[in-house]
Write an enzyme that holds these catalytic residues in place. Structure first.
Site, PDB file in Angstrom:
ATOM      1  N   GLY A 231      16.646  58.499  19.835  1.00  0.00           N
ATOM      2  CA  GLY A 231      16.864  58.613  21.269  1.00  0.00           C
ATOM      3  C   GLY A 231      18.088  59.470  21.482  1.00  0.00           C
ATOM      4  O   GLY A 231      19.198  59.042  21.193  1.00  0.00           O
ATOM      5  N   HIS A 232      17.874  60.719  21.905  1.00  0.00           N
ATOM      6  CA  HIS A 232      18.983  61.666  22.070  1.00  0.00           C
ATOM      7  C   HIS A 232      19.171  61.950  23.548  1.00  0.00           C
ATOM      8  O   HIS A 232      18.262  62.425  24.215  1.00  0.00           O
ATOM      9  CB  HIS A 232      18.693  62.965  21.295  1.00  0.00           C
TER      10      HIS A 232
ATOM     11  N   LYS B 210      24.610  63.012  18.939  1.00  0.00           N
ATOM     12  CA  LYS B 210      24.009  64.230  18.362  1.00  0.00           C
ATOM     13  C   LYS B 210      23.341  65.073  19.436  1.00  0.00           C
ATOM     14  O   LYS B 210      23.484  66.293  19.454  1.00  0.00           O
ATOM     15  CB  LYS B 210      22.973  63.853  17.284  1.00  0.00           C
TER      16      LYS B 210
ATOM     17  N   ASP C  33      23.043  57.315  17.097  1.00  0.00           N
ATOM     18  CA  ASP C  33      23.582  57.266  18.460  1.00  0.00           C
ATOM     19  C   ASP C  33      25.021  57.769  18.555  1.00  0.00           C
ATOM     20  O   ASP C  33      25.783  57.332  19.425  1.00  0.00           O
ATOM     21  CB  ASP C  33      23.511  55.831  19.031  1.00  0.00           C
TER      22      ASP C  33
ATOM     23  N   GLN D 254      18.929  59.783  13.698  1.00  0.00           N
ATOM     24  CA  GLN D 254      19.587  58.636  13.046  1.00  0.00           C
ATOM     25  C   GLN D 254      20.940  59.050  12.440  1.00  0.00           C
ATOM     26  O   GLN D 254      21.568  59.960  12.962  1.00  0.00           O
ATOM     27  CB  GLN D 254      18.674  58.006  11.982  1.00  0.00           C
TER      28      GLN D 254
HETATM   29  P1  GDP Z   1      22.313  60.421  19.675  1.00  0.00           P
HETATM   30  O1  GDP Z   1      21.185  59.521  19.332  1.00  0.00           O
HETATM   31  O2  GDP Z   1      23.215  60.666  18.512  1.00  0.00           O
HETATM   32  O3  GDP Z   1      21.849  61.706  20.309  1.00  0.00           O
HETATM   33  O4  GDP Z   1      23.193  59.644  20.742  1.00  0.00           O
HETATM   34  P2  GDP Z   1      22.653  58.842  22.054  1.00  0.00           P
HETATM   35  O5  GDP Z   1      22.230  59.834  23.055  1.00  0.00           O
HETATM   36  O6  GDP Z   1      21.663  57.803  21.646  1.00  0.00           O
HETATM   37  O7  GDP Z   1      23.950  58.055  22.479  1.00  0.00           O
HETATM   38  C1  GDP Z   1      25.135  58.701  22.823  1.00  0.00           C
HETATM   39  C2  GDP Z   1      25.501  58.372  24.269  1.00  0.00           C
HETATM   40  O8  GDP Z   1      26.808  58.768  24.525  1.00  0.00           O
HETATM   41  C3  GDP Z   1      24.656  59.089  25.301  1.00  0.00           C
HETATM   42  O9  GDP Z   1      24.455  58.234  26.388  1.00  0.00           O
HETATM   43  C4  GDP Z   1      25.511  60.294  25.696  1.00  0.00           C
HETATM   44  O10 GDP Z   1      25.241  60.769  27.004  1.00  0.00           O
HETATM   45  C5  GDP Z   1      26.875  59.691  25.614  1.00  0.00           C
HETATM   46  N1  GDP Z   1      27.945  60.621  25.246  1.00  0.00           N
HETATM   47  C6  GDP Z   1      27.940  61.647  24.359  1.00  0.00           C
HETATM   48  N2  GDP Z   1      29.171  62.159  24.211  1.00  0.00           N
HETATM   49  C7  GDP Z   1      29.986  61.450  25.013  1.00  0.00           C
HETATM   50  C8  GDP Z   1      31.400  61.467  25.272  1.00  0.00           C
HETATM   51  O11 GDP Z   1      32.160  62.237  24.710  1.00  0.00           O
HETATM   52  N3  GDP Z   1      31.877  60.552  26.159  1.00  0.00           N
HETATM   53  C9  GDP Z   1      31.072  59.638  26.787  1.00  0.00           C
HETATM   54  N4  GDP Z   1      31.626  58.789  27.627  1.00  0.00           N
HETATM   55  N5  GDP Z   1      29.743  59.585  26.566  1.00  0.00           N
HETATM   56  C10 GDP Z   1      29.210  60.466  25.687  1.00  0.00           C
HETATM   57  P1  IMO Z   2      19.157  58.279  16.936  1.00  0.00           P
HETATM   58  O1  IMO Z   2      18.483  59.541  16.466  1.00  0.00           O
HETATM   59  C1  IMO Z   2      20.278  54.140  16.164  1.00  0.00           C
HETATM   60  C2  IMO Z   2      17.626  51.800  13.565  1.00  0.00           C
HETATM   61  C3  IMO Z   2      16.879  50.630  14.206  1.00  0.00           C
HETATM   62  C4  IMO Z   2      16.802  49.687  13.028  1.00  0.00           C
HETATM   63  C5  IMO Z   2      16.604  50.629  11.848  1.00  0.00           C
HETATM   64  C6  IMO Z   2      15.132  50.797  11.430  1.00  0.00           C
HETATM   65  O2  IMO Z   2      19.056  58.041  18.393  1.00  0.00           O
HETATM   66  O3  IMO Z   2      20.532  58.200  16.396  1.00  0.00           O
HETATM   67  P2  IMO Z   2      13.074  52.101  12.497  1.00  0.00           P
HETATM   68  O4  IMO Z   2      12.386  51.952  13.817  1.00  0.00           O
HETATM   69  O5  IMO Z   2      13.624  53.464  12.249  1.00  0.00           O
HETATM   70  O6  IMO Z   2      12.218  51.632  11.360  1.00  0.00           O
HETATM   71  O7  IMO Z   2      14.323  51.080  12.559  1.00  0.00           O
HETATM   72  O8  IMO Z   2      17.088  51.902  12.249  1.00  0.00           O
HETATM   73  N1  IMO Z   2      17.431  53.109  14.230  1.00  0.00           N
HETATM   74  C7  IMO Z   2      18.355  53.704  14.995  1.00  0.00           C
HETATM   75  N2  IMO Z   2      19.570  53.282  15.407  1.00  0.00           N
HETATM   76  N3  IMO Z   2      19.850  55.381  16.494  1.00  0.00           N
HETATM   77  C8  IMO Z   2      18.650  55.840  16.077  1.00  0.00           C
HETATM   78  O9  IMO Z   2      18.256  57.112  16.275  1.00  0.00           O
HETATM   79  C9  IMO Z   2      17.819  54.971  15.317  1.00  0.00           C
HETATM   80  N4  IMO Z   2      16.598  55.084  14.770  1.00  0.00           N
HETATM   81  C10 IMO Z   2      16.381  53.952  14.088  1.00  0.00           C
HETATM   82  O10 IMO Z   2      17.608  50.098  15.289  1.00  0.00           O
HETATM   83  O11 IMO Z   2      18.046  49.054  12.848  1.00  0.00           O
HETATM   84 MG    MG Z   3      20.287  57.752  19.989  1.00  0.00          MG
END
Ligand code: GDP
Ligand code: IMO
Ligand code: MG
Length: 428
Positions: free
Chosen positions: A41-42, A17, A14, A224
């Site tokens: 979850g991206h 990415k 999270d 991840q």
């Molecule tokens: P990922 O799993 O690495 O793709 O990250 P996620 O999408 O799960 O979580 C990142 C969150 O931060 C998302 O809701 C993005 O829209 C948000 N985000 C990304 N870059 C920025 C930033 O520079 N500032 C803010 N405020 N939000 C951001």
């Molecule tokens: P992105 O790509 C954050 C965490 C789960 C749990 C552990 C194992 O959005 O960064 P699993 O279902 O993979 O067996 O769970 O890994 N986890 C993540 N945490 N971002 C993710 O993906 C994750 N994918 C798995 O919360 O702690």
């Molecule tokens: Mg994510």
């Protein structure tokens, strides 16, 4: 000439990415996922509209990009077609998405067993996403998994699937005392998925090889983060794949590795969702403030994320195992409001200074963060578009991150939108 760029998570997932992949995908011919599955979850925000992607590469929002789901992915057909449906409804072109014939398939019994194993762990549960990831990779390693190529084999697939459902039902009923999975229903649904999937199935390793050999730009999308890696993460509080650069070698078939730029994505602070050690976690009001300002709630499960200060030990460790050539420092704007900001440069343990991330859980429990305190900038960064736009204190913060992590920060992100991205050196 090979042009490759990898984007990998440097913390516990999270990190943002999805945003960076989408940003870079504009200059890429192909985007490749190689591990994980619909546990990812991206989030990508384009012109204020939010897209949540789980299994489908974040390059899909750029027209013209070829999107690959590689052999190392735990492929969940249900999640895949749900996402295709949402993207189609939003007018996104989903024809250029290809799935490896060698990818292992997630079945309903994997999701059920994921939940039952979590229940059996009781207070020691891992907090998985319940997407069946662990059980699917268990079957792969045990050599009893079914792959996408099996799904393409008509009656032979149905026979194998029927046998697997019977075997898993033995475990579900006898070990866990639960109701069995309905075999006929699984067969019917997956026979339907197989037909719909056929046009997307390819030997994607060859596609990636051909693209790289012909000088196309290929972007490798990590899911991840390194701290959730089976070997280098906080085992057993990890996911069941290799979210590090090495994961692309086996999960996409890139040979020795990535011959190009490797961008480690890191938040300007730290978050983690699910259980396990997190040395810089803040369980106080400061942690709550970061969570609210950063809207730190999971994209896949909606769970509140644990929040804390930037952990330099973590990012140093992940940069080493990833071979990171540059960092993207994300969500810097979330820290706009703080008078002082802490940066962890090492851990203290029994009078010793620890520079490298320890393996053992009890060792980690004893580690306390050692902080360098930086002055906050107390300015809204969300409108900054260049390095020069950033206030001196924010630039000093970025410089301190570089020094502690030992890697240059090549991108700074000041908001979720594509335009809120400061690139210090063009990467593509
Ligand atoms: P990922 O799993 O690495 O793709 O990250 P996620 O999408 O799960 O979580 C990142 C969150 O931060 C998302 O809701 C993005 O829209 C948000 N985000 C990304 N870059 C920025 C930033 O520079 N500032 C803010 N405020 N939000 C951001
Ligand atoms: P992105 O790509 C954050 C965490 C789960 C749990 C552990 C194992 O959005 O960064 P699993 O279902 O993979 O067996 O769970 O890994 N986890 C993540 N945490 N971002 C993710 O993906 C994750 N994918 C798995 O919360 O702690
Ligand atoms: Mg994510």
């Amino acid at each position: 000439m090979k042009k490759a760029i990898a984007v990998v998570g440097s913390q516990w997932g999270d990190e943002g990415k999805g945003k960076i992949i989408d940003y870079l995908a504009g200059g890429a011919d192909m985007v490749v996922r190689a591990q994980g599955g619909s546990n990812a979850g991206h989030t990508v925000v384009i012109e204020g509209k939010k897209y949540a992607l789980h299994l489908i590469p974040s390059g899909v929002l750029n027209t013209g990009t070829v999107n690959i789901i590689g052999n190392g992915v735990a492929f969940d057909p249900e999640g895949f077609f749900d996402e295709i449906g949402t993207l189609d409804a939003g007018g996104v072109d989903t024809n250029r998405i290809y799935v490896s014939d060698r990818a292992h398939v997630v079945f309903p019994y994997h999701k059920r067993l994921d939940a039952l194993a979590e229940r059996a762990r009781g207070a020691d549960n891992l907090g998985t996403t319940l997407k069946g990831i662990g059980p699917c990779y268990m079957d792969k390693v045990e050599r009893s998994g079914l792959r996408v190529c099996d799904m393409m084999e008509g009656e032979a697939f149905i026979k194998k699937l029927a046998r697997r459902v019977d075997e898993k039902n033995e475990v579900i009923v006898k070990l866990y005392g639960e109701e069995p999975i309905e075999k006929e229903n699984v067969i019917e649904v997956y026979a339907g998925f197989a037909k719909r999937l056929a046009p997307h199935v390819r030997d994607t390793g060859v596609m990636v090889y051909d693209a790289l050999s012909s000088g196309k730009t290929v972007l490798f999308e990590g899911a991840q983060g390194a701290m959730l890696d089976l070997d280098f993460g906080t085992y057993p509080f990890v996911t069941s794949s290799h979210p590090i650069t090495g994961g692309f070698s086996v999960g996409a078939g890139t040979g020795a590795g990535i011959n190009g730029e490797i961008i480690g994505i890191a938040k300007a602070y730290t978050t983690r969702v699910g259980a396990g050690p997190m040395v810089t976690e803040l369980t106080d009001e400061t942690g709550d403030r970061i969570r609210e300002r950063g809207r730190e709630y999971g994209t896949t499960t909606g769970r509140p994320r644990r929040c804390g200060w930037f952990d330099g030990v973590v990012v140093r460790h992940s940069s080493r195992v990833n071979g990171t050539t540059g960092l993207a420092l994300m969500l810097l704007d979330v820290l706009d409001d703080f008078d002082e900001i802490n940066l962890c440069y090492a851990y203290g343990r029994a009078g010793e200074t620890i520079e490298h991330f320890p393996a053992g859980l009890s060792a980690l429990e004893e580690c306390k963060p050692l902080y360098r305190t930086m002055k906050g900038w107390k300015t809204d960064l969300t409108g900054c578009r260049t390095w020069e736009d950033l206030p001196t204190e924010a630039r000093a913060y970025v410089a301190a991150v570089e020094e502690i992590a030992g890697v240059p920060v090549k991108i700074v992100s000041v908001g979720p939108g594509r335009e809120q991205t400061i690139v210090r050196k063009e990467l593509l």
